[in-house]
Design a protein around this motif. Structure first.
Motif, mmCIF file in Angstrom:
data_model
loop_
_atom_site.group_PDB
_atom_site.id
_atom_site.type_symbol
_atom_site.label_atom_id
_atom_site.label_comp_id
_atom_site.label_asym_id
_atom_site.label_seq_id
_atom_site.Cartn_x
_atom_site.Cartn_y
_atom_site.Cartn_z
ATOM 1 N N PHE A 14 0.803 -1.243 -0.029
ATOM 2 C CA PHE A 14 -0.241 0.047 0.021
ATOM 3 C C PHE A 14 0.923 1.395 0.018
ATOM 4 O O PHE A 14 0.665 2.132 -0.757
ATOM 5 C CB PHE A 14 -0.971 0.113 1.152
ATOM 6 C CG PHE A 14 -1.524 1.391 1.330
ATOM 7 C CD1 PHE A 14 -2.603 1.899 0.883
ATOM 8 C CD2 PHE A 14 -1.188 2.312 2.425
ATOM 9 C CE1 PHE A 14 -3.287 2.996 0.578
ATOM 10 C CE2 PHE A 14 -1.634 3.379 2.734
ATOM 11 C CZ PHE A 14 -2.797 3.824 1.921
ATOM 12 N N TYR A 51 -3.243 -4.366 12.483
ATOM 13 C CA TYR A 51 -4.409 -4.837 11.993
ATOM 14 C C TYR A 51 -5.529 -5.098 13.028
ATOM 15 O O TYR A 51 -5.453 -5.678 14.138
ATOM 16 C CB TYR A 51 -4.341 -6.412 11.290
ATOM 17 C CG TYR A 51 -5.667 -6.943 10.717
ATOM 18 C CD1 TYR A 51 -6.063 -6.656 9.703
ATOM 19 C CD2 TYR A 51 -6.018 -8.041 11.551
ATOM 20 C CE1 TYR A 51 -7.215 -7.295 9.060
ATOM 21 C CE2 TYR A 51 -7.370 -8.699 11.227
ATOM 22 C CZ TYR A 51 -7.799 -8.227 9.794
ATOM 23 O OH TYR A 51 -9.163 -8.764 9.435
ATOM 24 N N GLU A 55 -13.423 -2.949 15.011
ATOM 25 C CA GLU A 55 -13.499 -1.980 15.783
ATOM 26 C C GLU A 55 -13.983 -1.856 17.118
ATOM 27 O O GLU A 55 -14.062 -0.869 17.685
ATOM 28 C CB GLU A 55 -13.836 -0.527 14.788
ATOM 29 C CG GLU A 55 -13.305 -0.501 13.655
ATOM 30 C CD GLU A 55 -11.832 0.384 13.636
ATOM 31 O OE1 GLU A 55 -11.628 1.381 14.194
ATOM 32 O OE2 GLU A 55 -10.939 -0.105 13.086
ATOM 33 N N SER A 59 -10.003 1.196 17.811
ATOM 34 C CA SER A 59 -9.457 1.320 16.537
ATOM 35 C C SER A 59 -8.204 0.516 16.585
ATOM 36 O O SER A 59 -7.243 0.424 17.653
ATOM 37 C CB SER A 59 -9.211 2.484 15.747
ATOM 38 O OG SER A 59 -8.502 3.454 16.562
ATOM 39 N N ILE A 97 -5.201 -1.315 9.378
ATOM 40 C CA ILE A 97 -5.648 -2.206 8.266
ATOM 41 C C ILE A 97 -7.027 -2.848 8.974
ATOM 42 O O ILE A 97 -6.829 -3.567 9.983
ATOM 43 C CB ILE A 97 -4.679 -3.337 7.744
ATOM 44 C CG1 ILE A 97 -3.471 -2.505 7.261
ATOM 45 C CG2 ILE A 97 -5.450 -4.179 6.557
ATOM 46 C CD1 ILE A 97 -2.281 -3.670 6.809
ATOM 47 N N SER A 98 -7.912 -2.839 8.229
ATOM 48 C CA SER A 98 -9.250 -3.487 8.778
ATOM 49 C C SER A 98 -9.952 -4.113 7.457
ATOM 50 O O SER A 98 -9.806 -3.589 6.339
ATOM 51 C CB SER A 98 -10.158 -2.556 9.608
ATOM 52 O OG SER A 98 -10.453 -1.230 8.817
ATOM 53 N N GLU A 100 -12.526 -4.641 4.744
ATOM 54 C CA GLU A 100 -13.991 -3.862 4.158
ATOM 55 C C GLU A 100 -14.372 -4.452 2.826
ATOM 56 O O GLU A 100 -13.580 -4.683 1.972
ATOM 57 C CB GLU A 100 -13.440 -2.465 3.840
ATOM 58 C CG GLU A 100 -14.428 -1.362 3.376
ATOM 59 C CD GLU A 100 -14.040 -0.152 3.268
ATOM 60 O OE1 GLU A 100 -14.068 0.721 4.014
ATOM 61 O OE2 GLU A 100 -13.298 0.220 2.245
ATOM 62 N N TYR A 104 -9.627 -4.823 2.020
ATOM 63 C CA TYR A 104 -9.089 -4.090 3.163
ATOM 64 C C TYR A 104 -9.130 -2.480 3.118
ATOM 65 O O TYR A 104 -9.057 -2.051 1.971
ATOM 66 C CB TYR A 104 -7.732 -4.728 3.470
ATOM 67 C CG TYR A 104 -7.581 -5.853 3.538
ATOM 68 C CD1 TYR A 104 -7.977 -6.531 4.780
ATOM 69 C CD2 TYR A 104 -7.133 -6.790 2.590
ATOM 70 C CE1 TYR A 104 -7.997 -8.008 5.119
ATOM 71 C CE2 TYR A 104 -6.853 -8.387 2.849
ATOM 72 C CZ TYR A 104 -7.468 -8.803 3.934
ATOM 73 O OH TYR A 104 -7.340 -10.224 4.233
ATOM 74 N N LYS A 105 -9.181 -1.836 4.307
ATOM 75 C CA LYS A 105 -9.226 -0.679 4.198
ATOM 76 C C LYS A 105 -7.916 -0.071 5.098
ATOM 77 O O LYS A 105 -7.648 -0.635 6.055
ATOM 78 C CB LYS A 105 -10.537 -0.120 5.145
ATOM 79 C CG LYS A 105 -10.281 1.440 5.386
ATOM 80 C CD LYS A 105 -11.840 1.835 6.031
ATOM 81 C CE LYS A 105 -11.690 1.996 7.305
ATOM 82 N NZ LYS A 105 -12.743 2.582 8.184
ATOM 83 N N PHE A 106 -7.143 0.849 4.485
ATOM 84 C CA PHE A 106 -5.876 1.327 4.941
ATOM 85 C C PHE A 106 -6.241 2.596 5.566
ATOM 86 O O PHE A 106 -6.825 3.655 4.892
ATOM 87 C CB PHE A 106 -4.876 1.460 4.139
ATOM 88 C CG PHE A 106 -4.678 0.098 3.216
ATOM 89 C CD1 PHE A 106 -3.638 -0.747 3.996
ATOM 90 C CD2 PHE A 106 -5.152 -0.527 2.387
ATOM 91 C CE1 PHE A 106 -3.186 -1.876 3.660
ATOM 92 C CE2 PHE A 106 -4.950 -1.852 1.750
ATOM 93 C CZ PHE A 106 -3.863 -2.471 2.287
ATOM 94 N N ASN A 107 -5.888 2.641 7.002
ATOM 95 C CA ASN A 107 -5.987 4.076 7.742
ATOM 96 C C ASN A 107 -4.624 4.698 7.874
ATOM 97 O O ASN A 107 -3.836 3.925 8.838
ATOM 98 C CB ASN A 107 -6.737 3.809 8.835
ATOM 99 C CG ASN A 107 -6.939 5.238 9.470
ATOM 100 O OD1 ASN A 107 -6.632 6.256 8.944
ATOM 101 N ND2 ASN A 107 -7.568 5.260 10.874
ATOM 102 N N TRP A 108 -4.112 5.132 6.905
ATOM 103 C CA TRP A 108 -2.677 5.878 7.166
ATOM 104 C C TRP A 108 -2.550 7.241 8.044
ATOM 105 O O TRP A 108 -3.077 8.140 7.435
ATOM 106 C CB TRP A 108 -2.081 5.923 5.837
ATOM 107 C CG TRP A 108 -0.640 6.482 5.756
ATOM 108 C CD1 TRP A 108 0.365 6.380 6.730
ATOM 109 C CD2 TRP A 108 0.209 6.972 4.542
ATOM 110 N NE1 TRP A 108 1.668 6.894 6.319
ATOM 111 C CE2 TRP A 108 1.292 7.254 4.885
ATOM 112 C CE3 TRP A 108 -0.195 7.224 3.216
ATOM 113 C CZ2 TRP A 108 2.388 7.728 3.995
ATOM 114 C CZ3 TRP A 108 0.600 7.550 2.266
ATOM 115 C CH2 TRP A 108 2.043 7.683 2.724
#
Length: 114
Positions: A14, A51, A55, A59, A97-98, A100, A104-108
């Motif tokens: 990513f 990871y 949630e 988080s 990373i979670s 979705e 996967y959804k990346f929250n940077w």
């Protein structure tokens, strides 16, 4: 691939897709470990990968505790002393990373801590 290494590989892919250059993975000393070391121009970035399958209990970013931050900073200091890289700045990021949908959804979070 097992557990953490799998998520670190996903985060690495990513971050490279976002324009960062991969430097090293899993730099470890007895007092701490850095999941990924990336570079953005002259900025060296120490990345913690988290990871969370849900949630429900907080988080992935909330899982980076003050104790964990201290260990990451100690490992970063050791890395900088051992490598003496030519960098102008250092940054600490967290990639959460979670799941979705089917991916996967990346929250940077850039500059997650100082």
């Amino acid at each position: 691939m097992n557990g953490g290494r799998h998520w670190e590989a996903l985060a690495r892919k990513f971050l490279v897709s976002q324009g960062l250059r991969f430097v090293e993975a899993n730099f470890a000393r007895r007092f701490g470990e850095i999941d990924l070391i990336m570079q953005d121009g002259t900025t060296l970035i120490f990345v913690e990968v988290k990871y969370r399958s849900s949630e429900r209990f907080g988080s992935s970013l909330e899982q980076v505790t003050p104790g964990k931050i201290r260990k990451i900073k100690l490992a970063a200091q050791a890395y900088l002393q051992s490598r003496e890289p030519e960098v102008e700045a250092v940054r600490f990021d967290v990639v959460g990373i979670s799941p979705e949908g089917t991916g996967y959804k990346f929250n940077w979070v850039k500059g997650a801590f100082q």
